[in-house]
Design a protein around this motif. Sequence first.
Motif, short mmCIF file in Angstrom:
data_model
loop_
_atom_site.label_atom_id
_atom_site.label_comp_id
_atom_site.label_asym_id
_atom_site.label_seq_id
_atom_site.Cartn_x
_atom_site.Cartn_y
_atom_site.Cartn_z
N ARG A 71 0.82 -1.21 0.00
CA ARG A 71 0.00 0.00 0.00
C ARG A 71 0.85 1.27 0.00
O ARG A 71 0.62 2.20 -0.79
N CYS A 72 1.85 1.33 0.88
CA CYS A 72 2.63 2.57 0.96
C CYS A 72 3.49 2.75 -0.29
O CYS A 72 3.71 3.88 -0.75
N SER A 73 4.00 1.66 -0.86
CA SER A 73 4.77 1.77 -2.10
C SER A 73 3.89 2.21 -3.25
O SER A 73 4.32 3.00 -4.11
N ALA A 74 2.66 1.71 -3.28
CA ALA A 74 1.73 2.12 -4.34
C ALA A 74 1.39 3.59 -4.20
O ALA A 74 1.32 4.33 -5.19
N ALA A 75 1.20 4.05 -2.97
CA ALA A 75 0.89 5.46 -2.75
C ALA A 75 2.04 6.36 -3.18
O ALA A 75 1.84 7.45 -3.71
N ALA A 76 3.27 5.88 -2.99
CA ALA A 76 4.45 6.65 -3.36
C ALA A 76 4.76 6.55 -4.84
O ALA A 76 5.43 7.42 -5.41
N GLY A 77 4.30 5.46 -5.46
CA GLY A 77 4.67 5.22 -6.85
C GLY A 77 6.09 4.74 -7.00
O GLY A 77 6.64 4.74 -8.10
N LEU A 83 9.71 -1.95 7.45
CA LEU A 83 9.99 -1.33 8.74
C LEU A 83 8.87 -0.39 9.14
O LEU A 83 8.42 -0.38 10.30
N TYR A 84 8.39 0.41 8.21
CA TYR A 84 7.32 1.37 8.52
C TYR A 84 6.01 0.64 8.80
O TYR A 84 5.22 1.10 9.64
N ALA A 85 5.80 -0.48 8.13
CA ALA A 85 4.61 -1.30 8.43
C ALA A 85 4.70 -1.86 9.85
O ALA A 85 3.69 -1.95 10.55
N MET A 86 5.90 -2.21 10.28
CA MET A 86 6.09 -2.66 11.66
C MET A 86 5.77 -1.53 12.63
O MET A 86 5.11 -1.76 13.66
N PHE A 87 6.23 -0.32 12.33
CA PHE A 87 5.96 0.81 13.21
C PHE A 87 4.46 1.08 13.31
O PHE A 87 3.95 1.41 14.38
N LYS A 88 3.75 0.91 12.20
CA LYS A 88 2.30 1.09 12.24
C LYS A 88 1.66 0.00 13.11
O LYS A 88 0.80 0.30 13.95
N ILE A 106 3.26 4.85 14.44
CA ILE A 106 2.79 5.78 13.41
C ILE A 106 1.38 5.39 13.01
O ILE A 106 0.94 4.25 13.23
N SER A 107 0.68 6.31 12.42
CA SER A 107 -0.70 6.06 11.97
C SER A 107 -0.71 5.54 10.55
O SER A 107 0.29 5.62 9.82
N ASP A 108 -1.86 5.03 10.13
CA ASP A 108 -2.01 4.59 8.75
C ASP A 108 -1.87 5.78 7.81
O ASP A 108 -1.31 5.65 6.71
N GLU A 109 -2.34 6.94 8.24
CA GLU A 109 -2.22 8.13 7.40
C GLU A 109 -0.75 8.47 7.16
O GLU A 109 -0.35 8.81 6.03
N GLU A 110 0.07 8.39 8.21
CA GLU A 110 1.49 8.68 8.02
C GLU A 110 2.15 7.62 7.17
O GLU A 110 3.02 7.93 6.34
N ARG A 143 7.16 10.89 0.40
CA ARG A 143 6.67 12.20 -0.02
C ARG A 143 7.51 13.30 0.62
O ARG A 143 8.11 13.12 1.68
N LEU A 144 7.52 14.47 -0.02
CA LEU A 144 8.26 15.61 0.49
C LEU A 144 7.78 15.95 1.89
O LEU A 144 6.58 16.12 2.13
N GLY A 145 8.72 16.05 2.82
CA GLY A 145 8.40 16.40 4.20
C GLY A 145 8.07 15.23 5.10
O GLY A 145 7.98 15.39 6.32
N SER A 146 7.91 14.05 4.53
CA SER A 146 7.56 12.88 5.35
C SER A 146 8.79 12.37 6.10
O SER A 146 9.92 12.42 5.60
N ARG A 147 8.53 11.85 7.30
CA ARG A 147 9.60 11.19 8.06
C ARG A 147 9.95 9.83 7.46
O ARG A 147 10.99 9.26 7.77
N LEU A 148 9.05 9.31 6.65
CA LEU A 148 9.22 7.96 6.11
C LEU A 148 9.96 8.04 4.78
O LEU A 148 9.36 8.01 3.70
N GLU A 149 11.25 8.18 4.86
CA GLU A 149 12.07 8.36 3.67
C GLU A 149 12.24 7.03 2.93
O GLU A 149 11.95 5.95 3.45
N GLY A 150 12.76 7.12 1.70
CA GLY A 150 12.93 5.93 0.88
C GLY A 150 13.78 4.87 1.54
O GLY A 150 13.57 3.67 1.35
N HIS A 151 14.78 5.30 2.28
CA HIS A 151 15.59 4.40 3.12
C HIS A 151 15.60 5.01 4.51
O HIS A 151 15.63 6.23 4.65
N PRO A 152 15.58 4.21 5.55
CA PRO A 152 15.39 4.74 6.91
C PRO A 152 16.51 5.69 7.35
O PRO A 152 17.68 5.46 7.05
N THR A 153 16.13 6.72 8.06
CA THR A 153 17.10 7.63 8.68
C THR A 153 16.62 7.95 10.09
O THR A 153 15.44 7.75 10.42
#
Length: 612
Positions: free
Chosen positions: A22-28, A76-81, A86-90, A96-106
């Motif tokens: 889901r999150c990869s699809a949302a990001a494209g 990893l982000y799915a685990m955090f959810k 984190i919320s499903d919205e996050e 996305r620009l400004g998101s804490r959920l970067e392409g690779h974790p930081t």
Amino acid sequence: MPEQALEWLAELGQQLRVDSVRCSAAAGSGHPTSSMSAADLAAVLLARYLRYDFDAPDDPRNDHLIFSKGHASPLLYAMFKAAGAISDEELLTFRRLGSRLEGHPTPRLPWVDVATGSLGQGLPIGVGIALAGQRLDRLPYRVWVLCGDSELAEGSMWEAFEHAGYAGLDNLTAIVDVNRLGQRGPTRHGWDTAAYARRIGAFGWHTIEIDGHDVAQIDRAYAEALATSDRPTAILARTKKGKGVPEVENREGAHGKPLPDPEEAIDELGGERNLRVRVKPPEGGRGGHRFPAEPLKLPAYAVGDKVATRTAFGEALAALGAARPDVVVLDAEVSDSTRTEYFADAHPERFFQCYIAEQQMVAAAVGLRVRGWTPYAATFAAFLTRAYDFIRMAAVSRADVRLVGSHAGVSIGHDGPSQMGLEDLAAFRAVHGSTVLYPCDANQTAQLVAAMADLEGISYLRTTRGNTRVIYRPGEEFPVGGSRLLRASPEDRVAVVAAGITVHEALAAADQLAAEGIPARVIDLYSVKPVDAATLREAARDTGRLITVEDHWPEGGLGDAVLEALADTRPAPRVVRLAVRAMPTSATPAEQLHAAGIDAAAITAAARLLAA
């Protein structure tokens, strides 16, 4: 384990897969298939074995989870959810620009210790964290590192396997997701987990081979890892990339792409779920161990004495260690040359011998910093280039790490160019947020060594092999970003900008020029980054002529730092840059400086021409 519990864990694994899709699809974009292969491994770890308080990420008793295969960040982000962090919205803001959920974790996320994504780094850093737990914190937390089978081709992974096995780090577990497929096709050993087990086992690890989609086997493997003492454990899990979606499961060409039809894939995985995991916090108890402290008493050297700055570094570091119980030191089997042996003798419990494994040394420094320790790591300046990617990624991790390079430049003499750091200033200046320091005498070195302890980001100190004359009094201060005027008058016709070994050559040249009626200003630019632009601009305004002289290649070092500082100066001064421009050979230090055209004679000749 009851069948119902196993079913729930399997469902959690499916949820992690769905959310990765889901999150990869949302990001494209993203790496959902690499996440899907490890979903069952992550589900069992999160629900049954990880001990972590997500509301208190700084709790020293927390376990540490590192995704060495950082491209599997959707998992990893799915685990955090699933943990409620984190919320499903996050989750759906992934990439996305400004998101804490970067392409690779930081570490923008408080539950992420270090940035990953450059493969081969998570396990070496995990070794550093495990060393902190075993030898410094003396706490029972565990370090879990999720690795990919592709990154086992990286030499740094085998430096880590060797170091962890030798150290007996039974608080470290490597979970290897053996999904057979890399970015462009099959991995070297495919699903041959026995091949990996033989190699890792040879380094003293306990190895377990399992089906990475059988939650019962996963559960037993984690329990076995916890029960294993005196050595680390590697769990080699045979998995399928893109598990659960026939269109991409175990298929080449699907790496690093969102699924073609995410809605259909979600249906094939059983639809969305909203399972919540109550991750067990660490057991109550004390904080980490701390060492005693004494007042700081830096070494002091008499003006006129001759002392190598590497020696002053070692003596200052030992003194700093007495005053700062958080300071730790790492060596790559050159402590007798870098002089970190002085710290080892004074504070053996906080000294880490990494042998000739510079990548592991820097990675361990980053891992020790994760636990709040203040690491200094030292080797020959030339050999730090082996670990440059680790240094680059340490900056991405916002890690405060102090690196020291000795045997820099042609002034080392007879050893020849293989041992000469001639690109180190350029390399470290290029690191984001870095500090680069190059002292010229022993008292200056001692002050800068102490100052480094409180610097943020990557800091680098360059030391000199041979003895140099002490020109500063004990206790003088040298602020980072500053410089020192060693010769100056209103009549100056040229300014010589030097650092380290060339400061002494510049002083000798200035004396000769003064005798010839050419007053010359001498600037000790010990802070190469940040640079003292104000002093340089004043020199440019007063003299209109500058000479930079450095024991370094002309690219990216002192000369470039000066030119950058003067880029907008009007009128622009005339600048002559003296640097090492030809490949050195073996010779005495004096012969090397002369051959390179960076000694007092070369400076004097350049100043005569410039001032004519």
